[in-house]
Design a protein around this motif. Sequence first.
Motif, PDB file in Angstrom:
ATOM      1  N   ALA A 361     -70.915-103.945 -17.835  1.00  0.00           N
ATOM      2  CA  ALA A 361     -70.399-105.165 -17.215  1.00  0.00           C
ATOM      3  C   ALA A 361     -69.607-105.995 -18.213  1.00  0.00           C
ATOM      4  N   GLU A 362     -70.100-106.094 -19.441  1.00  0.00           N
ATOM      5  CA  GLU A 362     -69.400-106.884 -20.455  1.00  0.00           C
ATOM      6  C   GLU A 362     -68.055-106.265 -20.818  1.00  0.00           C
ATOM      7  N   ARG A 363     -68.019-104.964 -20.924  1.00  0.00           N
ATOM      8  CA  ARG A 363     -66.758-104.304 -21.264  1.00  0.00           C
ATOM      9  C   ARG A 363     -65.737-104.443 -20.136  1.00  0.00           C
ATOM     10  N   LEU A 364     -66.201-104.359 -18.909  1.00  0.00           N
ATOM     11  CA  LEU A 364     -65.282-104.561 -17.782  1.00  0.00           C
ATOM     12  C   LEU A 364     -64.734-105.971 -17.770  1.00  0.00           C
ATOM     13  N   ALA A 365     -65.582-106.948 -18.015  1.00  0.00           N
ATOM     14  CA  ALA A 365     -65.128-108.340 -18.057  1.00  0.00           C
ATOM     15  C   ALA A 365     -64.129-108.545 -19.191  1.00  0.00           C
ATOM     16  N   ALA A 368     -60.785-107.011 -18.227  1.00  0.00           N
ATOM     17  CA  ALA A 368     -60.131-107.755 -17.136  1.00  0.00           C
ATOM     18  C   ALA A 368     -59.279-108.898 -17.657  1.00  0.00           C
ATOM     19  N   LEU A 369     -59.545-109.344 -18.874  1.00  0.00           N
ATOM     20  CA  LEU A 369     -58.773-110.439 -19.467  1.00  0.00           C
ATOM     21  C   LEU A 369     -57.491-109.959 -20.135  1.00  0.00           C
ATOM     22  N   ARG A 370     -57.344-108.659 -20.298  1.00  0.00           N
ATOM     23  CA  ARG A 370     -56.147-108.129 -20.945  1.00  0.00           C
ATOM     24  C   ARG A 370     -54.920-108.320 -20.059  1.00  0.00           C
ATOM     25  N   PRO A 371     -53.776-108.634 -20.648  1.00  0.00           N
ATOM     26  CA  PRO A 371     -52.555-108.741 -19.836  1.00  0.00           C
ATOM     27  C   PRO A 371     -52.254-107.475 -19.040  1.00  0.00           C
ATOM     28  N   ALA A 372     -52.523-106.292 -19.621  1.00  0.00           N
ATOM     29  CA  ALA A 372     -52.221-105.044 -18.904  1.00  0.00           C
ATOM     30  C   ALA A 372     -53.047-104.926 -17.624  1.00  0.00           C
ATOM     31  N   ALA A 373     -54.265-105.495 -17.628  1.00  0.00           N
ATOM     32  CA  ALA A 373     -55.094-105.439 -16.424  1.00  0.00           C
ATOM     33  C   ALA A 373     -54.547-106.344 -15.331  1.00  0.00           C
ATOM     34  N   ARG A 374     -53.648-107.235 -15.703  1.00  0.00           N
ATOM     35  CA  ARG A 374     -53.017-108.127 -14.714  1.00  0.00           C
ATOM     36  C   ARG A 374     -51.555-107.752 -14.479  1.00  0.00           C
TER      37      ARG A 374
END
Length: 379
Positions: A361-365, A368-374
């Motif tokens: 869960a921590e790694r996914l969170a 998710a903050l990375r620009p590439a994930a957005r």
Amino acid sequence: MTSPLFLGSEIYRGSSYGGWHPLRVPRVSTVMDLSRAMGWLPAGQYRTSPRAKPKALTIWHTPDYVAALERAEAEQAVTDPVRDRHGLGTNANPIYPEMFRRPATAAGASLLAGELLAQGGTIYHPGGGTHHGFPDRAGGFCYLNDPVLSILSLRRAGAARIAYVDIDAHHMDGVQHGLAGDPQTLLISVHEERRWPFTGPIEDDGGGNCLNLPVLRGLNDTEMAAIRDRLILPALVAFAPDAIVLQCGADAVTEDPLSRLTLSNNAHWDIVAALKALGCPRLLVLGGGGYNPWSVGRLWTGVWATLNGHEIPERLPEAAEQVLRALRWDNPPKLGRNPPEDWFTTLRDAPRPGPIRPEIAERLAHLALRPAARGQIPE
């Protein structure tokens, strides 16, 4: 292209890396035979892969390396300098009779796939997924890197934004080497931590376009569903690709001898179904790892069923069961000495759910903050 297309070849049926190698087992031929036994592979949906010409491979591989690979097959031997420079004739990438023709066939299918998908569609190429190859060197059972070649072919045929998703148990080191920092390519890798090639830590963003998720031993179906829903799908939606390449390695299931992950094949099929549902104009699904002949054959046949919308029965018909009963695993690890009955009679594993561990869960969170994930990849 109205129906998914299966790219295969008979070269996989009689070709082996050697009696001791993990890739001594039949894989693609099993998928072809099972799919036909199920009535899922009519002639109109099957196309024999061409063998890539040496010059075609040099859009990414070096001419010296391609020539060395051809020569190694012809002479069935390499010199020490060639072994040291190109990684040929090693334990991982041994000398064997089809050591150029077999990977060149996989590469030919990936190059062809890019062309065939110019106007859209879905292609399945289970002989592909050799993601450890480097421009000048073989590595990790991979003499050529057909995923990179497929992406270059897709781009040449008009795809502008390409997403590559890799769910093999091993990190996509060769693909990242080839495409890290490319603002028009999103790379996502879910792989077991502290597993060869020991690359792809979560901190490695490959210059901004890579999302590397190393996962803990014992990864279960519930955790993989969370990875799908919290990382893979949101990142793809945000990136809005016009082509998706999925490397669907089958070595993350419990029965595989080369990982310590504990997925059922349902986890892979659910990811395939989810990517298909995105409606991306071009979808190419490749194979990859997978070293238990029963688990990889069943998993990859289920991928083809999923791409076509075929219902997977609880019990296989007699013809399909006989395909699985005919498999042999010479010198297998302990797991394969007395195969359980369901390896012969079913495609679908029993689900393997479990808790979502805090580290996952921590790694996914974090990712998710990375620009590439957005969908924000720097130029």
